[in-house]
Design a protein around this motif. Sequence first.
Motif, short mmCIF file in Angstrom:
data_model
loop_
_atom_site.label_atom_id
_atom_site.label_comp_id
_atom_site.label_asym_id
_atom_site.label_seq_id
_atom_site.Cartn_x
_atom_site.Cartn_y
_atom_site.Cartn_z
N CYS A 192 -5.37 -7.27 7.67
CA CYS A 192 -5.79 -8.83 7.32
C CYS A 192 -6.84 -8.80 6.24
O CYS A 192 -6.94 -9.66 5.27
N ILE A 193 -7.96 -8.16 6.49
CA ILE A 193 -9.19 -8.11 5.66
C ILE A 193 -8.81 -7.69 4.33
O ILE A 193 -9.34 -8.47 3.26
N VAL A 194 -7.90 -6.76 3.97
CA VAL A 194 -7.29 -6.30 2.77
C VAL A 194 -6.75 -7.44 2.04
O VAL A 194 -6.87 -7.46 0.86
N GLY A 195 -5.69 -8.09 2.81
CA GLY A 195 -5.03 -9.11 2.17
C GLY A 195 -5.74 -10.25 1.70
O GLY A 195 -5.67 -10.68 0.71
N ILE A 196 -6.98 -10.80 2.50
CA ILE A 196 -7.74 -11.82 2.02
C ILE A 196 -8.56 -11.21 0.94
O ILE A 196 -8.90 -11.99 0.01
N PHE A 197 -9.00 -10.11 1.06
CA PHE A 197 -9.96 -9.62 -0.01
C PHE A 197 -9.31 -9.50 -1.26
O PHE A 197 -9.46 -10.02 -2.27
N ASN A 198 -7.69 -9.09 -1.26
CA ASN A 198 -6.97 -9.14 -2.34
C ASN A 198 -6.87 -10.48 -2.96
O ASN A 198 -6.89 -10.60 -4.17
N TYR A 199 -6.60 -11.60 -2.09
CA TYR A 199 -6.47 -12.85 -2.30
C TYR A 199 -7.80 -13.44 -3.08
O TYR A 199 -7.65 -14.10 -4.13
N LEU A 200 -8.84 -13.19 -2.85
CA LEU A 200 -10.17 -13.57 -3.49
C LEU A 200 -10.40 -12.91 -4.69
O LEU A 200 -10.64 -13.57 -5.81
N LEU A 201 -9.75 -11.56 -4.65
CA LEU A 201 -9.93 -10.80 -6.23
C LEU A 201 -9.05 -11.70 -7.01
O LEU A 201 -9.32 -11.68 -8.26
N VAL A 202 -7.85 -12.14 -6.57
CA VAL A 202 -6.85 -12.52 -7.59
C VAL A 202 -7.45 -13.79 -8.02
O VAL A 202 -7.27 -14.22 -9.26
N ARG A 203 -8.14 -14.60 -6.96
CA ARG A 203 -8.57 -15.74 -7.43
C ARG A 203 -9.75 -15.82 -8.48
O ARG A 203 -10.03 -16.47 -9.32
N PHE A 204 -10.65 -14.94 -7.93
CA PHE A 204 -11.82 -14.90 -8.95
C PHE A 204 -12.14 -13.81 -10.03
O PHE A 204 -12.88 -14.14 -11.03
N CYS A 205 -11.27 -12.94 -9.82
CA CYS A 205 -11.32 -11.81 -10.97
C CYS A 205 -10.00 -11.83 -11.52
O CYS A 205 -9.88 -10.85 -12.61
N SER A 206 -8.99 -12.25 -11.32
CA SER A 206 -7.71 -12.46 -11.83
C SER A 206 -6.98 -10.92 -11.93
O SER A 206 -6.41 -10.70 -12.95
N SER A 207 -7.73 -10.23 -10.84
CA SER A 207 -6.82 -8.83 -11.06
C SER A 207 -6.08 -8.62 -9.71
O SER A 207 -6.59 -8.66 -8.60
N ASP A 208 -4.92 -8.24 -9.91
CA ASP A 208 -3.95 -8.26 -8.61
C ASP A 208 -3.54 -6.94 -8.26
O ASP A 208 -3.05 -6.38 -9.13
N TYR A 209 -4.18 -6.50 -7.01
CA TYR A 209 -3.77 -5.27 -6.83
C TYR A 209 -2.74 -5.12 -5.47
O TYR A 209 -2.40 -4.26 -4.91
N LYS A 210 -2.06 -6.26 -5.35
CA LYS A 210 -1.00 -6.42 -4.36
C LYS A 210 -0.04 -5.36 -4.12
O LYS A 210 0.39 -4.91 -3.14
N GLU A 211 0.43 -4.96 -5.17
CA GLU A 211 1.59 -4.18 -5.06
C GLU A 211 1.09 -2.66 -4.68
O GLU A 211 1.89 -2.00 -3.96
N TYR A 212 -0.14 -2.07 -5.34
CA TYR A 212 -0.53 -1.05 -5.00
C TYR A 212 -0.80 -1.03 -3.35
O TYR A 212 -0.66 -0.13 -2.59
N VAL A 213 -1.55 -1.95 -3.06
CA VAL A 213 -2.05 -2.25 -1.58
C VAL A 213 -0.91 -2.09 -0.69
O VAL A 213 -0.85 -1.48 0.34
N GLU A 214 0.22 -2.86 -0.98
CA GLU A 214 1.37 -2.71 -0.17
C GLU A 214 2.03 -1.43 0.06
O GLU A 214 2.45 -1.29 1.14
N THR A 215 2.02 -0.77 -1.13
CA THR A 215 2.44 0.83 -1.07
C THR A 215 1.71 1.40 -0.12
O THR A 215 2.27 2.26 0.72
N ILE A 216 0.19 1.30 -0.21
CA ILE A 216 -0.59 2.09 0.47
C ILE A 216 -0.53 1.85 1.94
O ILE A 216 -0.44 2.80 2.70
N THR A 217 -0.47 0.52 2.26
CA THR A 217 -0.31 0.11 3.60
C THR A 217 0.84 0.62 4.34
O THR A 217 1.01 1.09 5.37
N SER A 218 2.01 0.41 3.46
CA SER A 218 3.48 1.03 4.34
C SER A 218 3.06 2.39 4.24
O SER A 218 3.75 2.99 5.56
N ALA A 219 2.58 3.32 3.56
CA ALA A 219 2.41 4.76 3.85
C ALA A 219 1.43 4.99 5.08
O ALA A 219 1.81 5.67 5.75
#
Lengths: 155, 155, 155
Positions: free
Chosen positions: A120-147
């Motif tokens: 949850c925390i990673v997801g929220i953090f990623n959303y805030l990054l997308v919103r304020f820094c326009s940098s989307d790490y969602k795909e990397y994060v999803e891969t890491i989370t699945s692993a």
Amino acid sequence: MYSIVVENIYMLVIVTLISVLQNAFFALKVEKECRSVNPNAAAFERVSCANRNCMDSYPTFLAVMWCAGLCLSQAPASFAGVIYLVVRQKYFVGYMGQTSQSTPGYLFGKRVLFFLFLMCIVGIFNYLLVRFCSSDYKEYVETITSAASALLLLP
Amino acid sequence: MYSIVVENIYMLVIVTLISVLQNAFFALKVEKECRSVNPNAAAFERVSCANRNCMDSYPTFLAVMWCAGLCLSQAPASFAGVIYLVVRQKYFVGYMGQTSQSTPGYLFGKRVLFFLFLMCIVGIFNYLLVRFCSSDYKEYVETITSAASALLLLP
Amino acid sequence: MYSIVVENIYMLVIVTLISVLQNAFFALKVEKECRSVNPNAAAFERVSCANRNCMDSYPTFLAVMWCAGLCLSQAPASFAGVIYLVVRQKYFVGYMGQTSQSTPGYLFGKRVLFFLFLMCIVGIFNYLLVRFCSSDYKEYVETITSAASALLLLP
């Protein structure tokens, strides 16, 4: 609209349904002990207590699992949910055992809940990054989370 | 899809995560009292009872907060949720106190839940107005709700 | 975004609000019994037990109803939810009765929960059919579900 919604939650719904089945199993155990011909106060107390402990943490589990699934990705969240259900089943069966050593305490599934909480925390953090820094790490994060969710299989 | 969903719920998710942390804190208190070297039946009974009362109303709180956040606006709903968590913390700590005067009864947070309940009703009512009368008061309602949520800070 | 979301869940929200009102009614009954001038341990125990049984199954009910409403169709799910609430009211009132014959056991509302559970499974199954076979039976299923929900009215 309909398909898009269901596509993103169907695994979570399946895990929720399994957990409902498990709840029904627990409730039937309590019902059976309650109505047995030879009432055994100690056994009833034990089953009832195990059921109450499981039910106490059930809303917490549901909330964390759904938040993790909605904020980040549903596959690892559902996987962690299934593992939580296995742990809960073990806990309940262990509680009904005769020896007090098999009683696994008041808390259980801490590791799984902690993992979902982190998701949850990673997801929220990623959303805030997308919103304020326009940098989307969602795909990397999803891969890491699945692993990382595979690590939950460790005993 | 992903960003739109998270944008509308991320505050609610954060409040839910805080409430999960608080649940874990309560559960650890019960666990600690349960395993203490000098078991104190009265203290355990009190902590366990406080925890049970908190857990009893937890699903209700979650349901009302999420409905209010989804139907109307997430900012006031999350704010009310945070206040509810503060009230619950006070209640739990008060329950563990020695004197019976500090015990704040069986119910708590009635005002916050009532506020969230009103928010839900206003949200549903506004939706029906939009649908059948084509008159949208959502912006006014959101402003009024945000202002009204400050009233919850009154003791 | 806002209107689309609310359009698909507003009936579920209304049923949730009614259930919250009912929870508040139960809690007030417990509170009243707890603070009565002539404390009656048996009556308090009975009310408290009825309340606990109702609260134990509340998260399960909410989860199944929302899943059924999201996965398939909100109207039959809400209708089943209302019937569940009626059954729960009867159960609570019956529990408070003097004779033990009026106590309807530990479980209640099994039929309604089973119906909602089936709705979830049908919804998921239909989604998988749409995805892998491109054959959408959603309209037929919705009609059948709406008709079948009337069967819940049978005593």
